[in-house]
Design a protein around this motif. Structure first.
Motif, PDB file in Angstrom:
ATOM      1  N   ARG A  22      21.457  29.271  52.462  1.00 37.22           N
ATOM      2  CA  ARG A  22      22.571  29.165  53.415  1.00 37.22           C
ATOM      3  C   ARG A  22      22.353  30.091  54.612  1.00 37.22           C
ATOM      4  N   ARG A  23      21.997  31.330  54.352  1.00 34.99           N
ATOM      5  CA  ARG A  23      21.757  32.274  55.458  1.00 34.99           C
ATOM      6  C   ARG A  23      20.561  31.841  56.298  1.00 34.99           C
ATOM      7  N   LEU A  24      19.538  31.335  55.658  1.00 34.12           N
ATOM      8  CA  LEU A  24      18.356  30.864  56.388  1.00 34.12           C
ATOM      9  C   LEU A  24      18.732  29.701  57.295  1.00 34.12           C
ATOM     10  N   ARG A  25      19.456  28.725  56.763  1.00 32.54           N
ATOM     11  CA  ARG A  25      19.867  27.577  57.564  1.00 32.54           C
ATOM     12  C   ARG A  25      20.749  28.011  58.735  1.00 32.54           C
ATOM     13  N   GLU A  26      21.720  28.885  58.458  1.00 31.17           N
ATOM     14  CA  GLU A  26      22.604  29.368  59.525  1.00 31.17           C
ATOM     15  C   GLU A  26      21.811  30.129  60.581  1.00 31.17           C
ATOM     16  N   GLY A  27      20.862  30.933  60.141  1.00 29.72           N
ATOM     17  CA  GLY A  27      20.028  31.686  61.077  1.00 29.72           C
ATOM     18  C   GLY A  27      19.170  30.784  61.946  1.00 29.72           C
ATOM     19  N   LEU A  28      18.660  29.701  61.370  1.00 32.04           N
ATOM     20  CA  LEU A  28      17.861  28.754  62.147  1.00 32.04           C
ATOM     21  C   LEU A  28      18.703  28.068  63.205  1.00 32.04           C
ATOM     22  N   VAL A  29      19.926  27.708  62.842  1.00 32.04           N
ATOM     23  CA  VAL A  29      20.822  27.076  63.818  1.00 32.04           C
ATOM     24  C   VAL A  29      21.134  28.064  64.943  1.00 32.04           C
ATOM     25  N   ALA A  30      21.433  29.299  64.590  1.00 30.41           N
ATOM     26  CA  ALA A  30      21.808  30.300  65.588  1.00 30.41           C
ATOM     27  C   ALA A  30      20.640  30.739  66.464  1.00 30.41           C
ATOM     28  N   ARG A  31      19.449  30.839  65.900  1.00 25.75           N
ATOM     29  CA  ARG A  31      18.307  31.400  66.626  1.00 25.75           C
ATOM     30  C   ARG A  31      17.312  30.353  67.097  1.00 25.75           C
ATOM     31  N   GLY A  32      17.334  29.146  66.524  1.00 20.90           N
ATOM     32  CA  GLY A  32      16.496  28.062  67.022  1.00 20.90           C
ATOM     33  C   GLY A  32      15.159  27.854  66.338  1.00 20.90           C
ATOM     34  N   ALA A  34      12.207  29.686  63.132  1.00 20.87           N
ATOM     35  CA  ALA A  34      11.916  30.724  62.142  1.00 20.87           C
ATOM     36  C   ALA A  34      11.420  31.998  62.828  1.00 20.87           C
ATOM     37  N   ALA A  35      10.574  31.847  63.830  1.00 15.84           N
ATOM     38  CA  ALA A  35      10.043  33.020  64.541  1.00 15.84           C
ATOM     39  C   ALA A  35      11.165  33.782  65.240  1.00 15.84           C
ATOM     40  N   ALA A  36      12.061  33.070  65.889  1.00  9.43           N
ATOM     41  CA  ALA A  36      13.174  33.719  66.582  1.00  9.43           C
ATOM     42  C   ALA A  36      14.103  34.410  65.586  1.00  9.43           C
ATOM     43  N   LEU A  37      14.313  33.782  64.434  1.00 10.52           N
ATOM     44  CA  LEU A  37      15.152  34.394  63.413  1.00 10.52           C
ATOM     45  C   LEU A  37      14.500  35.669  62.878  1.00 10.52           C
ATOM     46  N   LEU A  38      13.204  35.637  62.625  1.00 13.19           N
ATOM     47  CA  LEU A  38      12.514  36.851  62.162  1.00 13.19           C
ATOM     48  C   LEU A  38      12.597  37.971  63.195  1.00 13.19           C
ATOM     49  N   ARG A  39      12.417  37.636  64.462  1.00 15.53           N
ATOM     50  CA  ARG A  39      12.529  38.660  65.519  1.00 15.53           C
ATOM     51  C   ARG A  39      13.940  39.250  65.539  1.00 15.53           C
ATOM     52  N   TRP A  40      14.950  38.390  65.403  1.00 13.48           N
ATOM     53  CA  TRP A  40      16.336  38.855  65.409  1.00 13.48           C
ATOM     54  C   TRP A  40      16.600  39.762  64.208  1.00 13.48           C
ATOM     55  N   LEU A  41      16.115  39.362  63.042  1.00 14.72           N
ATOM     56  CA  LEU A  41      16.309  40.185  61.847  1.00 14.72           C
ATOM     57  C   LEU A  41      15.621  41.536  61.973  1.00 14.72           C
ATOM     58  N   ALA A  42      14.456  41.555  62.603  1.00  7.53           N
ATOM     59  CA  ALA A  42      13.750  42.822  62.807  1.00  7.53           C
ATOM     60  C   ALA A  42      14.548  43.757  63.723  1.00  7.53           C
ATOM     61  N   ARG A  43      15.280  43.173  64.668  1.00  9.81           N
ATOM     62  CA  ARG A  43      16.097  43.981  65.584  1.00  9.81           C
ATOM     63  C   ARG A  43      17.459  44.340  65.005  1.00  9.81           C
ATOM     64  N   HIS A  44      17.860  43.652  63.932  1.00 10.28           N
ATOM     65  CA  HIS A  44      19.166  43.876  63.302  1.00 10.28           C
ATOM     66  C   HIS A  44      19.000  44.098  61.791  1.00 10.28           C
ATOM     67  N   PRO A  45      18.271  45.128  61.412  1.00  8.48           N
ATOM     68  CA  PRO A  45      17.992  45.338  59.984  1.00  8.48           C
ATOM     69  C   PRO A  45      19.243  45.632  59.157  1.00  8.48           C
ATOM     70  N   ASP A  46      20.318  46.042  59.816  1.00  5.23           N
ATOM     71  CA  ASP A  46      21.547  46.362  59.099  1.00  5.23           C
ATOM     72  C   ASP A  46      22.193  45.146  58.427  1.00  5.23           C
ATOM     73  N   VAL A  47      21.788  43.928  58.803  1.00 10.35           N
ATOM     74  CA  VAL A  47      22.350  42.724  58.180  1.00 10.35           C
ATOM     75  C   VAL A  47      21.614  42.366  56.886  1.00 10.35           C
ATOM     76  N   LEU A  48      20.594  43.134  56.555  1.00 12.44           N
ATOM     77  CA  LEU A  48      19.772  42.857  55.376  1.00 12.44           C
ATOM     78  C   LEU A  48      19.955  43.931  54.313  1.00 12.44           C
ATOM     79  N   THR A  49      19.733  43.558  53.068  1.00 14.66           N
ATOM     80  CA  THR A  49      19.700  44.548  52.000  1.00 14.66           C
ATOM     81  C   THR A  49      18.420  45.376  52.180  1.00 14.66           C
ATOM     82  N   PRO A  50      18.357  46.552  51.569  1.00 14.70           N
ATOM     83  CA  PRO A  50      17.130  47.347  51.685  1.00 14.70           C
ATOM     84  C   PRO A  50      15.881  46.593  51.222  1.00 14.70           C
TER      85      PRO A  50
END
Length: 154
Positions: A22-32, A34-50
């Protein structure tokens, strides 16, 4: 970006702990992508578990190499939810997968299917019965699908 880079990005996301479909699908819709989603996650590590953060920062190369080697096999592919031939019936379930590891003709997934579901710790008599049942269903022309879970499903 090459197809190999995109595939690797998808595998990283699919293998990220605590980051479900679900989070992957939502992230793909929001970021366009997989690469863009990974870049976004790298810039927003607080949205991820350790654990997820650690995986994104340094994915296990052996695991990725194993996945890529499998995908390099004959008639094997990663069928992503963003592709035209992703099974539409999966979109009707509450929590559809983001991708499927497919061996064989993915077009068969567009046909009506039946699944055999049972115990995860099945004993041999149950496994043998499920194999016979699946064989009879297939011989009758039905497509028998497995999610490759442990036990009867596999």
């Amino acid at each position: 970006m090459t197809d190999a880079d995109e595939l690797r990005d998808w595998l990283i996301l699919l293998r990220t702990p605590d980051f479900g479909a679900r989070r992957l699908r939502e992230g793909l819709v929001a970021r366009g992508s997989a690469a863009a989603l990974l870049r976004w996650l790298a810039r927003h590590p607080d949205v991820l578990t350790p654990e997820a953060r650690g995986w994104i920062e340094q994915p296990d190369e052996a695991t990725l190499a194993h996945d890529l080697a499998w995908l390099d096999g004959d008639d094997q592919r990663l069928l992503r939810c963003t592709e035209e031939d992703f099974p539409p019936q999966l979109e009707a379930i509450p929590d559809p997968p983001a991708a499927l590891f497919v061996k064989g003709d993915a077009a068969l997934l567009l046909r009506p299917q039946v699944a055999i579901v049972g115990a995860r710790r099945a004993q041999e008599p149950g496994l043998a019965n499920a194999r016979r049942f699946a064989g009879e269903l297939a011989a009758a022309g039905l497509l028998v699908t497995s999610g490759m879970a442990d036990g009867i499903d596999g």
